[in-house]
Design an enzyme around this catalytic site. Structure first.
Site, PDB file in Angstrom:
ATOM      1  N   GLY A  17      80.943 -12.528   2.401  1.00 36.60           N
ATOM      2  CA  GLY A  17      81.178 -11.270   1.700  1.00 36.60           C
ATOM      3  C   GLY A  17      79.947 -10.388   1.765  1.00 36.60           C
ATOM      4  O   GLY A  17      79.133 -10.366   0.848  1.00 36.60           O
ATOM      5  N   LEU A  21      76.977  -6.621  -2.989  1.00 39.21           N
ATOM      6  CA  LEU A  21      76.123  -7.707  -3.492  1.00 39.21           C
ATOM      7  C   LEU A  21      75.584  -8.561  -2.361  1.00 39.21           C
ATOM      8  O   LEU A  21      74.380  -8.723  -2.200  1.00 39.21           O
ATOM      9  CB  LEU A  21      76.914  -8.599  -4.460  1.00 39.21           C
ATOM     10  CG  LEU A  21      77.383  -8.021  -5.781  1.00 39.21           C
ATOM     11  CD1 LEU A  21      78.075  -9.103  -6.589  1.00 39.21           C
ATOM     12  CD2 LEU A  21      76.224  -7.458  -6.566  1.00 39.21           C
ATOM     13  N   ASN A 112      82.164 -11.775 -10.410  1.00 35.12           N
ATOM     14  CA  ASN A 112      82.418 -11.429 -11.802  1.00 35.12           C
ATOM     15  C   ASN A 112      83.654 -12.154 -12.315  1.00 35.12           C
ATOM     16  O   ASN A 112      84.612 -12.359 -11.574  1.00 35.12           O
ATOM     17  CB  ASN A 112      82.643  -9.919 -11.942  1.00 35.12           C
ATOM     18  CG  ASN A 112      81.356  -9.130 -11.859  1.00 35.12           C
ATOM     19  OD1 ASN A 112      80.322  -9.576 -12.348  1.00 35.12           O
ATOM     20  ND2 ASN A 112      81.402  -7.962 -11.246  1.00 35.12           N
ATOM     21  N   LYS A 199      78.022 -11.895 -19.663  1.00 35.32           N
ATOM     22  CA  LYS A 199      78.241 -10.885 -18.616  1.00 35.32           C
ATOM     23  C   LYS A 199      79.534 -10.109 -18.863  1.00 35.32           C
ATOM     24  O   LYS A 199      79.614  -8.898 -18.606  1.00 35.32           O
ATOM     25  CB  LYS A 199      78.281 -11.565 -17.243  1.00 35.32           C
ATOM     26  CG  LYS A 199      78.421 -10.592 -16.061  1.00 35.32           C
ATOM     27  CD  LYS A 199      77.125  -9.854 -15.777  1.00 35.32           C
ATOM     28  CE  LYS A 199      77.290  -8.711 -14.772  1.00 35.32           C
ATOM     29  NZ  LYS A 199      77.719  -9.146 -13.443  1.00 35.32           N
ATOM     30  N   ASN A 203      81.136  -6.282 -18.471  1.00 36.48           N
ATOM     31  CA  ASN A 203      82.142  -6.069 -17.429  1.00 36.48           C
ATOM     32  C   ASN A 203      83.507  -5.673 -17.962  1.00 36.48           C
ATOM     33  O   ASN A 203      84.194  -4.847 -17.361  1.00 36.48           O
ATOM     34  CB  ASN A 203      82.289  -7.338 -16.570  1.00 36.48           C
ATOM     35  CG  ASN A 203      81.302  -7.363 -15.423  1.00 36.48           C
ATOM     36  OD1 ASN A 203      80.877  -6.329 -14.941  1.00 36.48           O
ATOM     37  ND2 ASN A 203      80.938  -8.553 -14.986  1.00 36.48           N
ATOM     38  N   ASN A 207      84.149  -1.935 -16.606  1.00 37.18           N
ATOM     39  CA  ASN A 207      85.032  -1.964 -15.444  1.00 37.18           C
ATOM     40  C   ASN A 207      86.423  -1.468 -15.828  1.00 37.18           C
ATOM     41  O   ASN A 207      87.031  -0.676 -15.106  1.00 37.18           O
ATOM     42  CB  ASN A 207      85.105  -3.371 -14.853  1.00 37.18           C
ATOM     43  CG  ASN A 207      83.984  -3.651 -13.871  1.00 37.18           C
ATOM     44  OD1 ASN A 207      83.901  -3.048 -12.815  1.00 37.18           O
ATOM     45  ND2 ASN A 207      83.095  -4.558 -14.228  1.00 37.18           N
ATOM     46  N   SER A 269      82.189  -1.191  -9.907  1.00 35.78           N
ATOM     47  CA  SER A 269      82.796  -1.773  -8.704  1.00 35.78           C
ATOM     48  C   SER A 269      84.316  -1.716  -8.788  1.00 35.78           C
ATOM     49  O   SER A 269      84.994  -1.483  -7.776  1.00 35.78           O
ATOM     50  CB  SER A 269      82.318  -3.215  -8.525  1.00 35.78           C
ATOM     51  OG  SER A 269      82.659  -4.001  -9.652  1.00 35.78           O
TER      52      SER A 269
END
Length: 325
Positions: A17, A21, A112, A199, A203, A207, A269
């Site tokens: 990937g 990131l 995530n 986290k 997020n 997000n 993202s």
């Protein structure tokens, strides 16, 4: 569990990937002298011809030559396999990981959401899995072209079956040393599950709201109604953590709000994925935490509403552009 990676002076890394990131961290590792192998799909030709381009407030640089591959079968086996794919592509991992991971290697999941390490453990075994949480503002702005805007730290934690507390291991320290050498700030977490929930405090609200309300982080924080909504969502995340016996303090929530106010205007993202017509990581970031709380008999109504809205938007996007799956 959590054994040393052995007396490997120069660990070999694979990046699955090579996006916002994986491209950034892999490039920084290579720049610092680490051997890194990149799995690429649509960007392969561009990277082969022009290398990897990194823009960053710290330093702009180009790696003119990288080990780039179209197929995992062409890659060497590596000591550390970094999973930096979107979690919507995790159905590919059973075919990818066994081919590229050394027998005594470790998979580092830089994604995530919640429950991702458990999925990877089913493929390679719990003792070969580590989780990483990236605190970074970074976007892929073109083929093989990453624009790093702010932050960059990673929190590392060992996965143990059922997310038992894994402690800080020698293997974590070894990997941390590689990232530190690449000027990446690393925090070693004894409790990966707590780190994952912490986290999610950021997020889930940002997000989710950025997609549903079509807004960047600065706009969400500048309005008193959406600021209050973000804080309420954060408190629901803390409740979800609590039912899994993990405590998130009120001052941590305030710290996250304060940090977001100070953050450069940022399109999350998930917002970028939505704008580009790509699948959204709804299950990993929203569905899995909701189900974990519900399994313990606790409802998280505001997160549930956001989840249902995002599922509607994601399903509609998929129906409109199925070729981007």
């Amino acid at each position: 569990m959590g054994a040393s990676l052995g007396a490997v002076p120069n660990r070999r890394y694979a990046i699955l990937g090579t996006g916002a990131l994986g491209g950034f961290y892999g490039a920084r590792l290579q720049q610092a002298g680490t051997e890194v192998h990149f799995l690429l799909r649509s960007d392969y030709e561009q990277v082969q011809q022009q290398g990897l381009v990194i823009e960053s407030p710290e330093e702009n640089f180009t790696l003119p030559q990288v080990y780039a591959y179209r197929r995992v079968e062409e890659m060497p086996r590596c000591d550390v396999v970094v999973v930096a794919l979107k979690s919507t592509h995790n159905h590919l991992l059973p075919a990818l990981l066994p081919r590229v991971l050394k027998e005594d290697g470790v998979v580092l999941v830089l994604q995530n959401g919640l429950g991702l390490e458990a999925e990877v453990a089913q493929i390679v075994g719990a003792e070969r899995v580590m989780g990483g949480l990236c605190f970074i503002c970074s976007n892929k702005v073109g083929p093989g072209h990453i624009r790093h805007l702010d932050y960059g730290a990673i929190t590392l934690g060992e996965y143990a079956a059922n997310y038992q507390v894994g402690g800080v291991t020698e293997r974590m320290s070894q990997i941390a040393q590689d990232f530190t050498q690449a000027s990446i700030s690393i925090h070693l977490a004894a409790d990966l599950l707590l780190a994952r929930w912490r986290k999610l405090v950021w997020n889930i609200p940002f997000n989710g709201l950025s997609v549903v309300l079509n807004a960047t982080t600065d706009a969400l924080m500048a309005d008193r109604y959406t600021y209050a909504l973000a804080e309420q969502l954060m408190r629901e995340v803390a409740l979800g953590a609590k039912v899994q016996s993990r405590a998130i303090a009120d001052n941590f929530i305030q710290e996250m709000l304060d940090d977001t106010v100070k953050m450069k205007p940022y399109r999350t993202s998930m917002k970028i994925d939505y704008d580009e017509g790509r699948p959204l990581e709804v299950e990993a970031i929203f569905g899995n935490p909701l189900r974990a709380a519900q399994a313990a008999g606790v409802q998280l109504p505001q997160i549930a509403m956001l989840y249902q809205q995002l599922k509607f938007l994601s399903d509609r996007t998929r129906a409109q552009s199925p070729e981007k799956e």
